[in-house]
Design a protein around this motif. Structure first.
Motif, PDB file in Angstrom:
ATOM      1  N   SER A 273     110.877  35.529 -56.978  1.00  0.00           N
ATOM      2  CA  SER A 273     110.634  36.895 -56.531  1.00  0.00           C
ATOM      3  C   SER A 273     109.909  37.477 -57.816  1.00  0.00           C
ATOM      4  O   SER A 273     108.989  38.403 -57.453  1.00  0.00           O
ATOM      5  N   SER A 274     110.312  37.192 -58.902  1.00  0.00           N
ATOM      6  CA  SER A 274     109.668  37.945 -60.373  1.00  0.00           C
ATOM      7  C   SER A 274     108.178  37.367 -60.158  1.00  0.00           C
ATOM      8  O   SER A 274     107.297  38.437 -60.327  1.00  0.00           O
ATOM      9  N   ILE A 275     107.793  36.461 -60.068  1.00  0.00           N
ATOM     10  CA  ILE A 275     106.524  35.880 -60.163  1.00  0.00           C
ATOM     11  C   ILE A 275     105.589  36.501 -58.934  1.00  0.00           C
ATOM     12  O   ILE A 275     104.587  36.860 -59.102  1.00  0.00           O
ATOM     13  N   GLU A 276     106.239  36.845 -57.807  1.00  0.00           N
ATOM     14  CA  GLU A 276     105.692  37.170 -56.945  1.00  0.00           C
ATOM     15  C   GLU A 276     105.332  38.658 -56.952  1.00  0.00           C
ATOM     16  O   GLU A 276     104.155  39.338 -56.763  1.00  0.00           O
ATOM     17  N   GLU A 277     106.195  39.531 -57.728  1.00  0.00           N
ATOM     18  CA  GLU A 277     106.173  40.911 -58.145  1.00  0.00           C
ATOM     19  C   GLU A 277     105.118  40.966 -59.104  1.00  0.00           C
ATOM     20  O   GLU A 277     104.091  42.052 -59.140  1.00  0.00           O
ATOM     21  N   VAL A 278     105.039  40.014 -60.139  1.00  0.00           N
ATOM     22  CA  VAL A 278     103.791  40.097 -61.035  1.00  0.00           C
ATOM     23  C   VAL A 278     102.449  40.025 -60.421  1.00  0.00           C
ATOM     24  O   VAL A 278     101.560  40.590 -60.941  1.00  0.00           O
ATOM     25  N   LYS A 279     102.567  38.927 -59.649  1.00  0.00           N
ATOM     26  CA  LYS A 279     101.246  38.836 -58.700  1.00  0.00           C
ATOM     27  C   LYS A 279     100.725  40.036 -58.168  1.00  0.00           C
ATOM     28  O   LYS A 279      99.365  40.320 -58.017  1.00  0.00           O
ATOM     29  N   ALA A 281     101.323  42.954 -59.083  1.00  0.00           N
ATOM     30  CA  ALA A 281     100.827  43.972 -59.708  1.00  0.00           C
ATOM     31  C   ALA A 281      99.659  43.723 -60.537  1.00  0.00           C
ATOM     32  O   ALA A 281      98.618  44.530 -60.894  1.00  0.00           O
ATOM     33  N   ASN A 282      99.017  42.314 -60.300  1.00  0.00           N
ATOM     34  CA  ASN A 282      97.874  42.044 -60.970  1.00  0.00           C
ATOM     35  C   ASN A 282      97.469  40.652 -60.282  1.00  0.00           C
ATOM     36  O   ASN A 282      97.826  39.532 -60.642  1.00  0.00           O
ATOM     37  N   THR A 283      96.596  40.895 -59.480  1.00  0.00           N
ATOM     38  CA  THR A 283      96.383  39.576 -58.613  1.00  0.00           C
ATOM     39  C   THR A 283      95.299  38.759 -59.235  1.00  0.00           C
ATOM     40  O   THR A 283      95.020  37.513 -58.706  1.00  0.00           O
ATOM     41  N   ARG A 284      94.703  39.170 -60.344  1.00  0.00           N
ATOM     42  CA  ARG A 284      93.890  38.351 -61.202  1.00  0.00           C
ATOM     43  C   ARG A 284      94.468  37.323 -62.069  1.00  0.00           C
ATOM     44  O   ARG A 284      93.927  36.562 -62.704  1.00  0.00           O
ATOM     45  N   LEU A 285      95.740  37.335 -62.252  1.00  0.00           N
ATOM     46  CA  LEU A 285      96.330  36.411 -63.033  1.00  0.00           C
ATOM     47  C   LEU A 285      96.320  35.032 -62.904  1.00  0.00           C
ATOM     48  O   LEU A 285      96.349  34.650 -61.466  1.00  0.00           O
ATOM     49  N   SER A 286      96.008  34.175 -63.696  1.00  0.00           N
ATOM     50  CA  SER A 286      95.772  32.745 -63.428  1.00  0.00           C
ATOM     51  C   SER A 286      97.372  32.009 -63.227  1.00  0.00           C
ATOM     52  O   SER A 286      98.218  32.551 -63.520  1.00  0.00           O
ATOM     53  N   ILE A 287      97.113  30.571 -62.825  1.00  0.00           N
ATOM     54  CA  ILE A 287      98.220  30.033 -62.598  1.00  0.00           C
ATOM     55  C   ILE A 287      99.150  29.846 -64.159  1.00  0.00           C
ATOM     56  O   ILE A 287     100.423  30.067 -64.243  1.00  0.00           O
ATOM     57  N   PHE A 291     102.735  31.094 -64.624  1.00  0.00           N
ATOM     58  CA  PHE A 291     103.997  30.349 -65.011  1.00  0.00           C
ATOM     59  C   PHE A 291     104.706  30.927 -66.399  1.00  0.00           C
ATOM     60  O   PHE A 291     105.984  30.733 -66.442  1.00  0.00           O
ATOM     61  N   GLN A 292     103.973  31.436 -67.152  1.00  0.00           N
ATOM     62  CA  GLN A 292     104.578  32.032 -68.468  1.00  0.00           C
ATOM     63  C   GLN A 292     105.409  33.175 -68.109  1.00  0.00           C
ATOM     64  O   GLN A 292     106.351  33.285 -68.665  1.00  0.00           O
ATOM     65  N   ALA A 293     104.955  34.147 -67.294  1.00  0.00           N
ATOM     66  CA  ALA A 293     105.836  35.241 -66.695  1.00  0.00           C
ATOM     67  C   ALA A 293     107.247  34.568 -66.105  1.00  0.00           C
ATOM     68  O   ALA A 293     108.274  35.134 -66.447  1.00  0.00           O
ATOM     69  N   GLY A 294     107.295  33.610 -65.142  1.00  0.00           N
ATOM     70  CA  GLY A 294     108.221  32.887 -64.747  1.00  0.00           C
ATOM     71  C   GLY A 294     109.184  32.178 -65.894  1.00  0.00           C
ATOM     72  O   GLY A 294     110.454  32.484 -65.731  1.00  0.00           O
ATOM     73  N   SER A 365     105.934  28.091 -58.248  1.00  0.00           N
ATOM     74  CA  SER A 365     105.622  29.563 -57.678  1.00  0.00           C
ATOM     75  C   SER A 365     104.385  29.888 -58.222  1.00  0.00           C
ATOM     76  O   SER A 365     103.414  30.751 -57.461  1.00  0.00           O
ATOM     77  N   ALA A 366     103.773  29.480 -59.368  1.00  0.00           N
ATOM     78  CA  ALA A 366     102.610  30.003 -59.924  1.00  0.00           C
ATOM     79  C   ALA A 366     101.489  29.267 -59.366  1.00  0.00           C
ATOM     80  O   ALA A 366     100.422  30.021 -58.879  1.00  0.00           O
ATOM     81  N   VAL A 367     101.668  28.062 -58.507  1.00  0.00           N
ATOM     82  CA  VAL A 367     100.899  27.289 -57.825  1.00  0.00           C
ATOM     83  C   VAL A 367     100.584  27.789 -56.551  1.00  0.00           C
ATOM     84  O   VAL A 367      99.616  28.345 -56.054  1.00  0.00           O
ATOM     85  N   PHE A 368     101.882  28.055 -55.656  1.00  0.00           N
ATOM     86  CA  PHE A 368     101.732  28.610 -54.537  1.00  0.00           C
ATOM     87  C   PHE A 368     101.443  30.068 -54.345  1.00  0.00           C
ATOM     88  O   PHE A 368     100.378  30.459 -53.449  1.00  0.00           O
ATOM     89  N   LEU A 369     101.804  30.980 -55.528  1.00  0.00           N
ATOM     90  CA  LEU A 369     101.372  32.317 -55.470  1.00  0.00           C
ATOM     91  C   LEU A 369     100.177  32.808 -55.971  1.00  0.00           C
ATOM     92  O   LEU A 369      99.584  33.824 -55.838  1.00  0.00           O
ATOM     93  N   SER A 370      99.508  31.840 -56.591  1.00  0.00           N
ATOM     94  CA  SER A 370      98.012  32.062 -56.890  1.00  0.00           C
ATOM     95  C   SER A 370      97.060  32.015 -55.908  1.00  0.00           C
ATOM     96  O   SER A 370      96.032  32.530 -56.161  1.00  0.00           O
ATOM     97  N   LYS A 371      97.474  31.557 -54.851  1.00  0.00           N
ATOM     98  CA  LYS A 371      96.498  31.850 -53.491  1.00  0.00           C
ATOM     99  C   LYS A 371      96.614  33.169 -53.262  1.00  0.00           C
ATOM    100  O   LYS A 371      97.583  33.954 -53.247  1.00  0.00           O
ATOM    101  N   LYS A 372      95.413  33.511 -52.530  1.00  0.00           N
ATOM    102  CA  LYS A 372      95.164  35.149 -52.173  1.00  0.00           C
ATOM    103  C   LYS A 372      96.373  35.489 -50.907  1.00  0.00           C
ATOM    104  O   LYS A 372      96.895  36.573 -50.948  1.00  0.00           O
ATOM    105  N   ALA A 373      96.234  34.705 -49.970  1.00  0.00           N
ATOM    106  CA  ALA A 373      96.948  34.791 -48.902  1.00  0.00           C
ATOM    107  C   ALA A 373      98.404  34.337 -48.618  1.00  0.00           C
ATOM    108  O   ALA A 373      98.549  33.362 -49.322  1.00  0.00           O
ATOM    109  N   ALA A 374      99.202  34.956 -48.225  1.00  0.00           N
ATOM    110  CA  ALA A 374     100.577  34.372 -47.892  1.00  0.00           C
ATOM    111  C   ALA A 374     101.014  33.817 -46.480  1.00  0.00           C
ATOM    112  O   ALA A 374     100.170  34.300 -45.746  1.00  0.00           O
TER     113      ALA A 374
END
Length: 375
Positions: A273-279, A281-287, A291-294, A365-374
């Motif tokens: 959930s935390s990584i999703e919220e970070v994503k 807030a900033n959709t340009r973050l890399s994997i 991962f570091q945020a998680g 989560s970093a790999v899954f949520l790095s994609k644009k679409a859910a």
């Protein structure tokens, strides 16, 4: 709407699996084939009681109790019985008018020949407490609270209807428990979090953490020569008819990972959930950044969750720990006793599995949520 349809599809896919496991358990009612007395357990309510002094040889007092039967075929009947109050370290069942009790009736040839008080009647109070918890979840959680209740109900149902009967039927407790817990996670996580990448990330991370906890428990228990024979319930199971082949060591390890599942699910969902919220807030973050945020969130969770597990296990073992200290047992005996080794493995296997859940869930989560679409 789409998420509801996907959730229903998931349930219908997993329902045949549950049905298959249920049919393997051979759950049924045992038939009475003996001509021995029939013992019936019923509920009752005390309508009157009086203390009766016994002789000095009896070592105690007794109560003449009048009880109205509230369940079973004798419901509505009133019965008088003697309730012994012995002088012993064990707590007596001292009754007052209005108390709810559990009665054991001895029936011969269609009539009651003897009766005694088995325990206090606690079921009504338990139902009230459960009902209060359900109402509180709904009031505070709303739809999420309802989903949590459904998930909790499914978890209890799978454990009672599938896991326990299969273990009694002689299946390997550790392997079976890992499979069943993975199944519970696959069912309950989507109910709570919906069918999306966040949920699947948390689910996969949780399952990996549970598997690691099970492996740590198994290998540590083998190295420490744990037998699983220190618990009174395990000893009783060993001597019950037809249950002598139960794997008590596997049962011990299975209990360890069941105790760790809740905290592991909590960590997995919190990080996802935390990584999703970070994503968001900033959709340009890399994997790597995700991962570091998680990992940063996981490090904060790790200490409190590890404390939660260890304190829970210490709390459940408090009487035995006090006994070891009060009896002035030597440090060598304490540190080498199977009881202490079992509790250490129980606490640390769950904590290690929980710790591994953090990087695994963060990476997934970093790999899954790095994609644009859910999904």
């Amino acid at each position: 709407m789409r998420s509801c349809i996907k959730l229903l599809m998931l349930i219908f896919i997993l329902l045949p699996i549950l049905t298959f496991f249920f049919t393997m358990t051979n759950v049924g009612l045992a038939s009475v084939t003996s001509n021995e007395p029939l013992y019936i357990t019923v509920k009752g309510k005390v309508t009157g009681s009086s203390i009766q002094e016994k002789s000095s040889e009896a070592r105690g007092t007794g109560q003449l109790v009048t009880v109205r039967i509230l369940s079973g075929k004798y419901s509505g009947n009133t019965i008088q019985l003697n309730n012994s109050l012995l002088i012993s370290p064990w707590p007596n069942i001292k009754l007052n008018t209005g108390d709810r009790v559990v009665l054991t009736l001895e029936e011969r040839e269609g009539r009651v020949t003897n009766a005694y008080v088995s325990d206090y009647g606690r079921s009504n109070s338990i139902y009230i407490l459960i009902g209060s918890y359900v109402i509180l979840l709904i009031m505070i959680g709303g739809r999420k609270g309802i989903k949590a209740i459904v998930a909790l109900g499914i978890t209890c149902l799978v454990l009672v209807v599938i896991l326990l009967p299969l273990i009694l039927n002689g299946h390997n407790p550790l392997i079976l428990t890992i499979i069943i817990l993975a199944l519970i996670t696959l069912i309950t996580m989507p109910i709570i979090g919906g069918l999306n990448r966040k949920t699947w990330s948390a689910t996969l991370g949780t399952i990996c953490g549970v598997i690691i906890a099970g492996l740590i428990a198994f290998f540590s228990g083998t190295i420490f020569h744990l037998t699983g024979f220190i618990d009174d319930g395990a000893q009783d199971l060993l001597f019950m008819g037809g249950l002598g082949s139960l794997d008590l060591k596997g049962l011990l390890f299975a209990g360890m990972i069941i105790g760790a599942l809740g905290a592991t699910m909590d960590v997995g969902m919190s990080i996802a959930s935390s990584i999703e919220e970070v994503k968001k807030a900033n959709t340009r973050l890399s994997i790597i950044k995700l991962f570091q945020a998680g990992m940063n969130v996981g490090r904060d969770i790790m200490g409190t969750m590890a404390n939660t597990l260890i304190l829970a296990y210490v709390g459940s073992s408090l009487p035995m720990l006090l006994l070891l200290i009060a009896s002035e047992t030597s440090g060598i005996r304490i540190s080498n006793s199977e009881f202490v080794a079992t509790e250490v493995v129980r606490a640390l296997s769950g904590s290690i599995g929980l710790t591994f859940t953090i990087p695994i869930t963060s990476l997934i989560s970093a790999v899954f949520l790095s994609k644009k679409a859910a999904v």
